[in-house]
Design a protein around this motif. Structure first.
Motif, PDB file in Angstrom:
ATOM      1  N   GLU A 246      54.910   3.976  -1.417  1.00  0.00           N
ATOM      2  CA  GLU A 246      55.090   3.136  -0.240  1.00  0.00           C
ATOM      3  C   GLU A 246      56.517   2.631  -0.104  1.00  0.00           C
ATOM      4  O   GLU A 246      56.970   2.319   1.004  1.00  0.00           O
ATOM      5  CB  GLU A 246      54.119   1.959  -0.289  1.00  0.00           C
ATOM      6  CG  GLU A 246      54.268   1.071  -1.517  1.00  0.00           C
ATOM      7  CD  GLU A 246      53.225  -0.034  -1.551  1.00  0.00           C
ATOM      8  OE1 GLU A 246      52.510  -0.197  -0.552  1.00  0.00           O
ATOM      9  OE2 GLU A 246      53.142  -0.728  -2.575  1.00  0.00           O
ATOM     10  N   GLU A 247      57.277   2.584  -1.216  1.00  0.00           N
ATOM     11  CA  GLU A 247      58.667   2.150  -1.136  1.00  0.00           C
ATOM     12  C   GLU A 247      59.526   3.129  -0.338  1.00  0.00           C
ATOM     13  O   GLU A 247      60.584   2.771   0.167  1.00  0.00           O
ATOM     14  CB  GLU A 247      59.263   1.998  -2.543  1.00  0.00           C
ATOM     15  CG  GLU A 247      58.645   0.900  -3.388  1.00  0.00           C
ATOM     16  CD  GLU A 247      57.343   1.336  -4.045  1.00  0.00           C
ATOM     17  OE1 GLU A 247      56.998   2.537  -3.915  1.00  0.00           O
ATOM     18  OE2 GLU A 247      56.669   0.488  -4.677  1.00  0.00           O
ATOM     19  N   GLU A 248      59.078   4.373  -0.230  1.00  0.00           N
ATOM     20  CA  GLU A 248      59.842   5.383   0.481  1.00  0.00           C
ATOM     21  C   GLU A 248      59.420   5.514   1.938  1.00  0.00           C
ATOM     22  O   GLU A 248      59.945   6.367   2.662  1.00  0.00           O
ATOM     23  CB  GLU A 248      59.693   6.731  -0.220  1.00  0.00           C
ATOM     24  CG  GLU A 248      60.225   6.735  -1.649  1.00  0.00           C
ATOM     25  CD  GLU A 248      59.944   8.034  -2.381  1.00  0.00           C
ATOM     26  OE1 GLU A 248      59.177   8.853  -1.831  1.00  0.00           O
ATOM     27  OE2 GLU A 248      60.472   8.230  -3.483  1.00  0.00           O
ATOM     28  N   LEU A 249      58.499   4.680   2.384  1.00  0.00           N
ATOM     29  CA  LEU A 249      57.998   4.792   3.752  1.00  0.00           C
ATOM     30  C   LEU A 249      59.095   4.542   4.780  1.00  0.00           C
ATOM     31  O   LEU A 249      59.201   5.273   5.777  1.00  0.00           O
ATOM     32  CB  LEU A 249      56.840   3.809   3.960  1.00  0.00           C
ATOM     33  CG  LEU A 249      56.277   3.723   5.390  1.00  0.00           C
ATOM     34  CD1 LEU A 249      55.774   5.095   5.845  1.00  0.00           C
ATOM     35  CD2 LEU A 249      55.156   2.693   5.468  1.00  0.00           C
ATOM     36  N   GLN A 250      59.921   3.518   4.561  1.00  0.00           N
ATOM     37  CA  GLN A 250      60.952   3.185   5.546  1.00  0.00           C
ATOM     38  C   GLN A 250      61.972   4.301   5.731  1.00  0.00           C
ATOM     39  O   GLN A 250      62.248   4.707   6.870  1.00  0.00           O
ATOM     40  CB  GLN A 250      61.639   1.868   5.153  1.00  0.00           C
ATOM     41  CG  GLN A 250      60.719   0.648   5.191  1.00  0.00           C
ATOM     42  CD  GLN A 250      60.056   0.472   6.540  1.00  0.00           C
ATOM     43  OE1 GLN A 250      60.678   0.676   7.588  1.00  0.00           O
ATOM     44  NE2 GLN A 250      58.781   0.095   6.533  1.00  0.00           N
ATOM     45  N   ASN A 283      50.703   9.333   7.939  1.00  0.00           N
ATOM     46  CA  ASN A 283      49.406   8.679   8.111  1.00  0.00           C
ATOM     47  C   ASN A 283      49.581   7.248   8.609  1.00  0.00           C
ATOM     48  O   ASN A 283      50.604   6.600   8.369  1.00  0.00           O
ATOM     49  CB  ASN A 283      48.635   8.701   6.787  1.00  0.00           C
ATOM     50  CG  ASN A 283      47.149   8.474   7.002  1.00  0.00           C
ATOM     51  OD1 ASN A 283      46.642   8.639   8.104  1.00  0.00           O
ATOM     52  ND2 ASN A 283      46.451   8.091   5.960  1.00  0.00           N
ATOM     53  N   ASN A 284      48.549   6.749   9.289  1.00  0.00           N
ATOM     54  CA  ASN A 284      48.667   5.452   9.947  1.00  0.00           C
ATOM     55  C   ASN A 284      48.381   4.265   9.034  1.00  0.00           C
ATOM     56  O   ASN A 284      48.330   3.130   9.510  1.00  0.00           O
ATOM     57  CB  ASN A 284      47.737   5.401  11.162  1.00  0.00           C
ATOM     58  CG  ASN A 284      46.285   5.665  10.792  1.00  0.00           C
ATOM     59  OD1 ASN A 284      45.963   5.848   9.621  1.00  0.00           O
ATOM     60  ND2 ASN A 284      45.413   5.678  11.785  1.00  0.00           N
ATOM     61  N   GLN A 285      48.188   4.502   7.739  1.00  0.00           N
ATOM     62  CA  GLN A 285      47.981   3.376   6.835  1.00  0.00           C
ATOM     63  C   GLN A 285      48.347   3.769   5.410  1.00  0.00           C
ATOM     64  O   GLN A 285      48.308   4.945   5.053  1.00  0.00           O
ATOM     65  CB  GLN A 285      46.533   2.889   6.881  1.00  0.00           C
ATOM     66  CG  GLN A 285      45.505   3.945   6.497  1.00  0.00           C
ATOM     67  CD  GLN A 285      44.084   3.438   6.605  1.00  0.00           C
ATOM     68  OE1 GLN A 285      43.846   2.265   6.834  1.00  0.00           O
ATOM     69  NE2 GLN A 285      43.114   4.328   6.433  1.00  0.00           N
ATOM     70  N   ARG A 294      50.138   8.942   2.844  1.00  0.00           N
ATOM     71  CA  ARG A 294      49.856  10.367   2.963  1.00  0.00           C
ATOM     72  C   ARG A 294      50.703  10.966   4.084  1.00  0.00           C
ATOM     73  O   ARG A 294      50.874  10.365   5.150  1.00  0.00           O
ATOM     74  CB  ARG A 294      48.385  10.618   3.238  1.00  0.00           C
ATOM     75  CG  ARG A 294      47.449  10.160   2.142  1.00  0.00           C
ATOM     76  CD  ARG A 294      46.021  10.549   2.439  1.00  0.00           C
ATOM     77  NE  ARG A 294      45.836  11.983   2.279  1.00  0.00           N
ATOM     78  CZ  ARG A 294      44.819  12.675   2.818  1.00  0.00           C
ATOM     79  NH1 ARG A 294      43.919  12.051   3.554  1.00  0.00           N
ATOM     80  NH2 ARG A 294      44.702  13.957   2.612  1.00  0.00           N
ATOM     81  N   LEU A 295      51.207  12.161   3.827  1.00  0.00           N
ATOM     82  CA  LEU A 295      52.052  12.869   4.775  1.00  0.00           C
ATOM     83  C   LEU A 295      51.519  14.282   4.957  1.00  0.00           C
ATOM     84  O   LEU A 295      50.870  14.838   4.071  1.00  0.00           O
ATOM     85  CB  LEU A 295      53.503  12.926   4.267  1.00  0.00           C
ATOM     86  CG  LEU A 295      54.135  11.589   3.858  1.00  0.00           C
ATOM     87  CD1 LEU A 295      55.447  11.832   3.134  1.00  0.00           C
ATOM     88  CD2 LEU A 295      54.363  10.714   5.078  1.00  0.00           C
ATOM     89  N   LYS A 296      51.834  14.863   6.123  1.00  0.00           N
ATOM     90  CA  LYS A 296      51.436  16.245   6.386  1.00  0.00           C
ATOM     91  C   LYS A 296      52.619  16.994   6.966  1.00  0.00           C
ATOM     92  O   LYS A 296      53.265  16.538   7.914  1.00  0.00           O
ATOM     93  CB  LYS A 296      50.254  16.303   7.358  1.00  0.00           C
ATOM     94  CG  LYS A 296      49.797  17.731   7.680  1.00  0.00           C
ATOM     95  CD  LYS A 296      48.707  17.747   8.740  1.00  0.00           C
ATOM     96  CE  LYS A 296      47.391  17.239   8.193  1.00  0.00           C
ATOM     97  NZ  LYS A 296      46.300  17.404   9.185  1.00  0.00           N
ATOM     98  N   ALA A 297      52.907  18.139   6.376  1.00  0.00           N
ATOM     99  CA  ALA A 297      53.968  19.016   6.860  1.00  0.00           C
ATOM    100  C   ALA A 297      53.351  20.313   7.355  1.00  0.00           C
ATOM    101  O   ALA A 297      52.308  20.748   6.862  1.00  0.00           O
ATOM    102  CB  ALA A 297      54.981  19.294   5.752  1.00  0.00           C
ATOM    103  N   THR A 298      54.009  20.925   8.337  1.00  0.00           N
ATOM    104  CA  THR A 298      53.526  22.159   8.938  1.00  0.00           C
ATOM    105  C   THR A 298      54.502  23.292   8.632  1.00  0.00           C
ATOM    106  O   THR A 298      55.714  23.124   8.756  1.00  0.00           O
ATOM    107  CB  THR A 298      53.369  22.007  10.456  1.00  0.00           C
ATOM    108  OG1 THR A 298      52.466  20.920  10.728  1.00  0.00           O
ATOM    109  CG2 THR A 298      52.806  23.271  11.074  1.00  0.00           C
TER     110      THR A 298
END
Length: 416
Positions: A246-250, A283-285, A294-298
């Motif tokens: 979460e520290e890397e979210l910004q 992700n929204n939370q 959570r992240l998603k790459a295409t």
């Protein structure tokens, strides 16, 4: 009258063999003298032997330098790449089922085949559904004939005017409306029968790869059962789901808002790059249990290097530090008081230096505090090094080789 000899004189005569001494006394003196000489010789021999047995004191030598590999603290652009572990997921997954009951007459696909949207997969026996369709069409034709007749009667009643009663006219009008509704119902039955007949031909709903076949030719399938015929997974494109602290979210959100965020998919051991893509969803939370997002790459995945369920490591670049101070990853050491690196001075002595680091990329680590560009650190071989140890270059690490070459060029330039 003669005076008796004194004891001292008798002893002297015995020792010297002078007059007045007996031969027996003379022999006794010589024996005593020989014993004294032998005793002295034995003591000398014992002293020399003891001295020979005692090893001489060894000369104390300085400890040998510890062989290490050196590396240079460098400054320059450094991409901020965040690493994580993730799992490849099909972009879309469809479990193909039959929507009608019937016998499978044809299986038109092979397991593992790449299919495209609209391709025939399975043919269910269409004859019962064709019969239902034909029956619905016949019923409509019958009702349309009755409707035409009722409309003709209504037209005649209307033309008769006063010769036809009002009740007859209204009754005939109601019959026309009833038959009109019946024809519309017949058309609905026809549409439903055509739909059911269409379900007997099962086609691929999307582009993808077929999995294992769940039913065989000749089996009876039912719309009510949950057993599917085959599962199709879309792998072009494909997604990879992974997490970040979460520290890397910004920084991730900032980079995502600025434009496409490159993401690389590597094998789980980090040795081989599989594909390149971009971040598509944040992700929204935040997961409060793990403190991660959570992240998603295409990924386009035209070569099918990624496969659904495959474990991969991801490298996501969220920015570039222009004047970053970096050292090799192996130079970073863990101690009871935190991270440190061994800095080598001009006297080839190693000294522990506390450091604070950032992310790593391509074998180098970003150093936030503790080191300055140009310093020499130990890149490999720290296991035998202590604070203050004398070190010597053995097999230089890659950055250390550049430093040695620079030192050689400097020495050549300064030579007269």
């Amino acid at each position: 009258m003669r005076r008796p000899a004194a004891p001292q004189e008798d002893h002297a005569r015995a020792m010297t063999g002078g007059q007045g001494g007996s031969p027996r006394g003379s022999r006794r003196g010589w024996m005593i003298l020989a014993l004294l000489v032998l005793a002295g010789a034995g003591g000398t021999y014992a002293w020399q032997r003891e001295r020979a047995a005692t090893p001489p004191a060894r000369e104390v030598k300085a400890p040998a330098p510890v062989p290490v590999a050196l590396a240079r603290v460098e400054r320059g652009p450094f991409p901020v790449v965040l690493g994580s572990l993730g799992t490849a997921q099909a972009y879309n997954t469809v479990q193909v089922r039959s929507r009608v009951d019937g016998e499978i007459l044809r299986v038109a696909f092979k397991e593992g085949q790449v299919v495209h949207k609209g391709d025939l997969l399975v043919q269910v026996d269409p004859r019962p559904f064709q019969a239902t369709l034909d029956q619905a069409k016949a019923k409509k034709a019958q009702d349309e004939a009755n409707l035409r007749n009722a409309k003709a009667d209504l037209e005649r009643y209307t033309k008769l005017g006063a010769y036809a009663s009002r009740q007859q006219t209204e009754t005939q009008a109601a019959l026309v409306a009833q038959l009109t509704a019946q024809v519309a119902s017949d058309q609905a039955a026809i549409d439903n029968a055509e739909t059911q007949l269409g379900y007997t031909t099962i086609r691929a709903p999307l582009d993808g790869v077929t999995g294992f076949r769940q039913v065989d030719l000749g089996n009876i399938v039912n719309a009510s059962t949950q057993t599917g015929i085959v599962t199709i997974t879309q792998v072009e494109p494909i997604s990879v789901v992974y997490t970040s602290p979460e520290e890397e979210l910004q920084p991730i959100a900032k980079a995502f808002a600025a434009g496409p965020v490159p993401v690389e998919a590597w094998t789980s051991d980090g040795q081989t790059k599989l594909s390149e893509g971009t971040l598509s969803v944040i992700n929204n939370q935040v997961d409060t249990a793990t403190g991660t997002i959570r992240l998603k790459a295409t990924f386009a995945n035209a070569d099918h290097a990624l496969w659904p369920g495959l474990s991969v490591s991801t490298r996501m670049r969220v920015g570039v530090v222009q004047d970053a101070v970096t050292i090799p990853d192996d130079a970073v050491q863990h101690g009871p008081k935190g991270l440190y690196a061994f800095v080598v001075d001009d006297a080839h002595r190693a000294h522990q230096q506390a450091i604070a680091v950032g992310p790593s990329h391509a074998g180098r680590t970003l150093v936030r505090t503790g080191l300055s560009p140009g310093q020499i650190v130990i890149g490999q071989g720290q296991s035998r090094v202590q604070d203050g140890s004398l070190v010597a270059e053995n097999r230089p690490a890659e950055p250390g080789q550049a430093w040695l070459e620079e030192q050689a060029r400097t020495a050549t330039a300064e030579a007269p």
